[in-house]
Design an enzyme around this catalytic site. Sequence first.
Site, PDB file in Angstrom:
ATOM      1  N   GLU A 117       0.826  -1.204   0.000  1.00 51.42           N
ATOM      2  CA  GLU A 117       0.000   0.000   0.000  1.00 51.42           C
ATOM      3  C   GLU A 117       0.861   1.255   0.000  1.00 51.42           C
ATOM      4  O   GLU A 117       1.929   1.293   0.603  1.00 51.42           O
ATOM      5  CB  GLU A 117      -0.882  -0.026   1.251  1.00 51.42           C
ATOM      6  CG  GLU A 117      -1.789   1.179   1.431  1.00 51.42           C
ATOM      7  CD  GLU A 117      -2.638   1.037   2.687  1.00 51.42           C
ATOM      8  OE1 GLU A 117      -2.982   2.073   3.281  1.00 51.42           O
ATOM      9  OE2 GLU A 117      -2.944  -0.105   3.070  1.00 51.42           O
ATOM     10  N   CYS A 146       4.686  -4.862  15.926  1.00 49.56           N
ATOM     11  CA  CYS A 146       4.299  -3.870  16.928  1.00 49.56           C
ATOM     12  C   CYS A 146       2.832  -4.086  17.278  1.00 49.56           C
ATOM     13  O   CYS A 146       1.993  -4.291  16.393  1.00 49.56           O
ATOM     14  CB  CYS A 146       4.533  -2.462  16.398  1.00 49.56           C
ATOM     15  SG  CYS A 146       6.282  -2.111  16.059  1.00 49.56           S
ATOM     16  N   CYS A 382      -2.473   2.184   8.269  1.00 47.09           N
ATOM     17  CA  CYS A 382      -1.508   1.637   7.322  1.00 47.09           C
ATOM     18  C   CYS A 382      -1.622   0.124   7.266  1.00 47.09           C
ATOM     19  O   CYS A 382      -1.578  -0.562   8.274  1.00 47.09           O
ATOM     20  CB  CYS A 382      -0.093   2.031   7.737  1.00 47.09           C
ATOM     21  SG  CYS A 382       1.169   1.400   6.622  1.00 47.09           S
TER      22      CYS A 382
END
Length: 409
Positions: A117, A146, A382
């Site tokens: 992306e 994360c 994201c």
Amino acid sequence: MSTVQTPVQYLPAKTANSIKLVDEAQAKTNLLGMTQAQLADYFKSIGEKPFRSTQVIKWIYQQGVTDFEQMTNLSKSLRDKLSANACVIPPKVIHRQYSDDGTRKWVFEVTGGSLVETVLIPADDSKLNGRKTLCISSQVGCALDCSFCSTGKQGFERDLTAAEILGQLWVANASYMSDENDSLENIDHSLWENNVTNVVMMGMGEPLLNYRPVVSSMELMLSDHAYGLSKRRVTLSTSGVVPKMYELAKELDVALAISLHAPNDELRNELVPINKKYPLEQLMAAARNYVFDVNPRHKKHVTIEYVMLDGVNDSNEHAEQLVALLGDLPSKINLIPFNPFPHANYDKSSNNRIHAFSNILSEAGFVCTIRQTRGDDIDAACGQLVGQVADRTRRSAAWQQSIKDRENS
């Protein structure tokens, strides 16, 4: 609003002005993403003068030309040789969304069928030729996992090549030269402009874990023969791959951002697991090394990225710990409201809490900004858009297979 759900189809070049996005013979060498030195070596390998690299780089990045026949300052014999043995092919766009506020998002299919992306965010200043920042991915997925990141939950597949990294920037610039249907065919290259003014390596993946292709791509972003971006307009964001931070400081001068997200080791070990390998003391030492180099004329700072998680890392005590951690490190702090994604275990901090946190940092003398949410009508953290497109693709494939199964039964 223009939110497009239909995949964009790219066709082979058929006219002098069309863009070839299909690799007819996959054995061809893709010149996209090659540095000037690499391209010079390529020309020597095919019996040509290395200065041709400068000419071809200018055609690809300053004029947007991918068809060798249009590179008119090359001899006919060289154009024929390049057409037979080389290509310039950016990654394939399979999905794009444009927001009312100018934000643009693309999902690219890279070699092997994986998806990445890219997001372009224009400045909110109403200027036609204002700042346009492109957030580029460096890997398919991410291995760092994360706990608050959508991309990390998708796992890691592979590194992107330099062509796949730089191709994201090439397509973003090309999109401003195309019609409202986002077709990249029949572009008038005499009108080509590179509209993207800033690049941040903050998309999917950890850039420093894909070091060489990322550095090669940034070299072309900075090169006067290619994109000619200022070194302060190209930013690499890292979660803290400390050895590579020292290596980058010796090799390339770009802006540095650190995905910090916690002011102490105990909390950062939970949020950013790479901290267990490279704890904050080592990370801050590497950041200081990057900023305080041997040239006193270099006035650098580090951008500290800090996602605000309700009740997790957003207390006044956390803000005070952050002030103590950063100390005299020249830094700008960017507070990021958390963008929830499916099955996330966190909530966004309230606006009042974010501003209270920001005030403590500002009173301590730090420049502190709060990231503004852009592209609300196509909003996704994201990596989320890739997940949505991949889910639709899998569902479509399953449906098509079920039809075939019924036909064969």
